[in-house]
Motif scaffolding. Structure first.
Motif: not given
Length: 491
Positions: A61-67
């Motif tokens: 989910x965190x990677x979905x916010x920022x790559x």
């Protein structure tokens, strides 16, 4: 009133990650529970927080916010290693140092008697703060009167401070927001509902009602911050190195004469170990050169921790024969890594054995001494997606006697998958099939492996291929490159 100094390193696991991964400088960082997409986020940097990454959410989910987010787990052992490093450094500034049991980034230091050495408490605190920067960490040093109030102030500054008096400490600590005090999330949320925003607001609550409503942990925090409960300092004892130094006059670079000097120092080192009922696990040999050249350091490990000076001296001889010294040696320093004395070392006669694992271990120790610690290695399995990342090479120090499993049948040996050091590319024909010599007669697959979807998007289709000569290959087709590679073979 007695003084106490608080060294606070905020978000220590996050700082350890930043220090261990310098290539991630300037990127939003997070510490995760383990290396998998659904791992929870445990710590986040300020830049990651500004992007919306929060503690508790899943890594995917965190990677979905920022790559741009970079994350990795930080083992507890690594945190303990850095913490021990800091505690050892703090012993240069006070003999009484205590790491906090509940807060990994907090160390308590007693400044008593240090003014006569440093001139003032301000210079002493500044020296400690400078030591923190030398370890590539940031934080605060606050010299106060009461532990928890000094720590509360340290949470709001990033330099060295000496609090003038107890009233000033009380006033400054009372203004600190409870959000900076690492309270349990449930307690912090409940206090926010009550309108408790600062430490003064928290201490204004009735202690008895606080215990009934929020439990004993909240009551204990109230007692610690108010000063009702004062915990005595329990400093850790600084480990004294077991070391021997020898001067060479005149300086020398002859290996035989250096070995003779080491021999005398080594016997003295073993006598010091005998007085403490310890054995030698490793020998740290440092050669100081004349003319200001950089010292040369070697670490030698015998087959097992022992007091056998002869076998250790043999390892030193093998290592000295392989190194080239830029200048003559003017000082030799030997430092022992101690270990408990095992009962097997007291046995006079080991008896007759068809196999002697200790002999193999001694042989490995001699190889390491002659050719370096990486001379003998073995593969250690790792938890990873790609086959070439599922193992790492580690030095071998001991040999275990192999044991056959009860259900193993020697007439039906297991298949062995042998991986190549790196996948070897194969050409393909017009139909997209792999081409090799001898030709492939039969293929079984595909078995898809998809990993790294959050970074590089690796997609491979693995196949078992039998050649005309009977060889069984393990190969894959890389979907992104549209190419075939041989990963290994089956024996």
């Amino acid at each position: 009133m007695s003084r106490i100094a608080c060294l606070d390193v905020p978000a220590l696991p996050l700082q350890v990650l930043r220090r261990d991964r310098p290539e991630w400088a300037g990127m939003p960082l997070a510490v995760v529970g383990d290396d998998r997409p659904q791992a929870p986020v445990l710590w986040t940097s300020q830049s990651a927080q500004r992007l919306g990454v929060r503690v508790g959410m899943r890594y995917a989910s965190a990677l979905g916010i920022s790559r741009e987010l970079r994350a990795a787990p930080v083992p507890e052992a690594r945190i303990a290693e850095v913490r021990a490093e800091l505690v050892g450094a703090m012993h240069r500034y006070s003999p009484r140092v205590e790491p906090d049991d509940e807060r990994p980034g907090v160390i308590w230091i007693d400044p008593e008697g240090m003014v006569s050495l440093f001139g003032s408490l301000e210079r002493w605190a500044q020296s400690i703060w400078g030591e923190l920067g030398a370890h590539d960490l940031f934080g605060a040093v606050v010299v106060g009167f009461q532990r928890m109030r000094a720590w509360a102030i340290a949470r709001t500054v990033r330099d060295a401070r000496v609090i003038a008096d107890a009233d000033t400490e009380h006033r400054l600590a009372g203004r600190v927001s409870i959000a900076r005090l690492d309270l349990p999330p449930e307690l912090e949320s409940a206090l926010a509902v009550l309108g408790v925003a600062t430490l003064d607001d928290f201490l204004a609550l009735p202690p008895g009602e606080l215990s009934v409503r929020f439990g004993p942990s909240a009551s204990r925090l109230h007692a610690l911050f108010s000063g009702v409960m004062r915990e005595p300092m329990t400093p850790v004892i600084a480990a004294q190195p077991i070391a021997i130094e020898a001067e060479l006059d005149p300086p020398d670079d002859d290996a035989s004469r250096l070995l003779f000097c080491v021999k005398g120092a080594l016997h003295a080192l073993h006598r010091a170990l005998e007085q403490r009922s310890l054995a030698l696990a490793a020998l740290d040999l440092t050669l100081t050169m004349e003319g200001g050249a950089a010292p040369h350091r070697e670490v030698l490990r015998p087959a097992r921790a022992s007091r056998d000076a002869t076998s250790v001296l043999e390892l030193v001889r093998l290592r000295l024969d392989t190194i080239s010294l830029p200048e003559r040696v003017e000082r030799i320093r030997l430092e022992a890594e101690p270990a408990p004395l095992e009962g097997t070392q007291l046995v006079l006669a080991a008896g007759t054995r068809r196999r002697d694992p200790d002999a193999a271990t001694r042989g490995i120790a001699r190889l390491r001494a002659a050719f370096g610690d990486e001379a003998v290695t073995r593969a250690r399995l790792e938890d990873a997606w790609l086959p070439e990342h599922q193992f790492r090479w580690e030095p071998v120090r001991t040999i275990d006697v192999p044991r056959r499993a009860p259900d193993d049948d020697p007439r039906d040996p297991p298949l062995v998958r042998r991986l190549m050091p790196s996948p070897q590319p194969l050409p393909s024909d017009d139909a997209g099939r792999p081409v090799c010599v001898p030709p492939i007669t039969e293929m079984s697959g595909p078995y898809r492996l998809q990993s790294g979807w959050w970074a590089h998007g690796v997609v491979r289709d693995y196949w078992y291929a039998e050649r005309a000569d009977g060889a069984l290959l393990w190969m894959y087709r890389d979907a992104a490159l549209d190419r075939w590679f041989v990963q290994g073979r089956i024996d």
